[in-house]
Design a protein around this motif. Structure first.
Motif, mmCIF file in Angstrom:
data_model
loop_
_atom_site.group_PDB
_atom_site.id
_atom_site.type_symbol
_atom_site.label_atom_id
_atom_site.label_comp_id
_atom_site.label_asym_id
_atom_site.label_seq_id
_atom_site.Cartn_x
_atom_site.Cartn_y
_atom_site.Cartn_z
ATOM 1 N N ALA A 35 55.279 -3.510 48.743
ATOM 2 C CA ALA A 35 55.232 -2.980 50.318
ATOM 3 C C ALA A 35 55.257 -4.125 51.181
ATOM 4 O O ALA A 35 56.038 -4.401 52.025
ATOM 5 C CB ALA A 35 54.236 -1.860 50.395
ATOM 6 N N ALA A 36 54.429 -5.118 50.702
ATOM 7 C CA ALA A 36 54.280 -6.362 51.573
ATOM 8 C C ALA A 36 55.609 -7.232 51.425
ATOM 9 O O ALA A 36 56.158 -7.709 52.107
ATOM 10 C CB ALA A 36 53.190 -7.206 50.846
ATOM 11 N N ALA A 37 56.282 -7.316 50.253
ATOM 12 C CA ALA A 37 57.328 -7.975 49.875
ATOM 13 C C ALA A 37 58.622 -7.321 50.842
ATOM 14 O O ALA A 37 59.279 -8.021 51.411
ATOM 15 C CB ALA A 37 57.876 -7.823 48.457
ATOM 16 N N GLY A 38 58.395 -6.034 50.845
ATOM 17 C CA GLY A 38 59.332 -5.275 51.816
ATOM 18 C C GLY A 38 59.271 -5.670 53.220
ATOM 19 O O GLY A 38 60.687 -5.927 53.833
ATOM 20 N N LEU A 39 58.233 -5.825 53.685
ATOM 21 C CA LEU A 39 57.856 -6.163 55.081
ATOM 22 C C LEU A 39 58.367 -7.873 55.197
ATOM 23 O O LEU A 39 58.582 -8.169 56.152
ATOM 24 C CB LEU A 39 56.403 -6.104 55.363
ATOM 25 N N ALA A 40 57.786 -8.453 54.153
ATOM 26 C CA ALA A 40 58.204 -9.891 54.297
ATOM 27 C C ALA A 40 59.725 -10.407 54.528
ATOM 28 O O ALA A 40 59.944 -11.544 55.086
ATOM 29 C CB ALA A 40 57.422 -10.796 53.100
ATOM 30 N N VAL A 41 60.589 -9.357 54.042
ATOM 31 C CA VAL A 41 62.080 -9.837 54.048
ATOM 32 C C VAL A 41 62.422 -9.812 55.700
ATOM 33 O O VAL A 41 63.087 -10.739 55.720
ATOM 34 C CB VAL A 41 62.838 -8.593 53.437
ATOM 35 N N THR A 42 61.553 -9.320 56.395
ATOM 36 C CA THR A 42 61.856 -9.235 57.825
ATOM 37 C C THR A 42 61.282 -10.421 58.566
ATOM 38 O O THR A 42 62.010 -11.362 59.038
ATOM 39 C CB THR A 42 61.376 -8.058 58.562
ATOM 40 N N SER A 43 59.815 -10.623 58.231
ATOM 41 C CA SER A 43 59.404 -11.947 58.487
ATOM 42 C C SER A 43 58.227 -11.679 58.052
ATOM 43 O O SER A 43 57.293 -10.679 58.023
ATOM 44 C CB SER A 43 59.184 -11.914 60.106
ATOM 45 N N LEU A 44 57.337 -12.814 57.774
ATOM 46 C CA LEU A 44 55.896 -12.853 57.377
ATOM 47 C C LEU A 44 55.214 -12.371 58.383
ATOM 48 O O LEU A 44 53.842 -11.719 57.989
ATOM 49 C CB LEU A 44 55.616 -14.246 57.014
#
Length: 108
Positions: free
Chosen positions: A18-27
Motif C-alpha cells: 500500500a505504501a508503494a502504491g502511495l509513493a508512486v504519486t509522491s513520498l
C-alpha cells in the motif's frame, strides 16, 4: 467475518505494498492515515507495525533494495566482462521499474 486472517508478515507486506502504491504519486502522500485507507484497514493498524511514516518509508526502501539486489544478482549469473555485467545490472533495474510501476521505461 469472512476470509482468513493474515499472518503478521503478510499484513506487513500488505501495508508495504500500500505504501508503494502511495509513493508512486509522491513520498509526501505516504501518511499513516493514507496507508490505512490504501490498505483498507483501520487507522490504528499500521501503528502496530510501524511507529511513524518514516519507519514505513525505511522499511519500504529496505524491501525494494533487497528485491533489486536479488534481481541484479540473478541477472549477472554467468555474465563475464564489465560492459555485459553493467548491461545486465541496468536491465535488471529497468525490469524492476517496469514490474513495479508499469511505465515501460525499458524501451527508452
Amino acid at each position: 467475518m469472512s476470509g482468513t486472517r493474515l499472518t503478521r508478515e503478510a499484513r506487513r507486506e500488505q501495508l508495504l505494498d500500500a505504501a508503494a502504491g502511495l509513493a508512486v504519486t509522491s513520498l509526501d502522500s505516504v501518511t499513516m492515515e493514507g496507508l490505512a485507507a490504501q490498505a483498507g484497514v483501520s487507522k490504528a493498524l499500521p501503528y502496530k507495525f510501524f511507529a511513524n511514516r518514516d519507519e514505513v518509508l525505511v522499511a519500504l526502501y529496505d524491501r525494494e533494495l533487497g528485491r533489486l539486489e536479488i534481481r541484479i544478482t540473478a541477472a549477472m549469473l554467468g555474465v563475464e566482462g564489465f560492459v555485459p555485467r553493467l548491461t545486465a545490472t541496468v536491465d535488471a533495474w529497468l525490469d524492476g521499474v517496469d514490474s513495479n510501476f508499469g511505465e515501460g521505461l525499458h524501451g527508452l
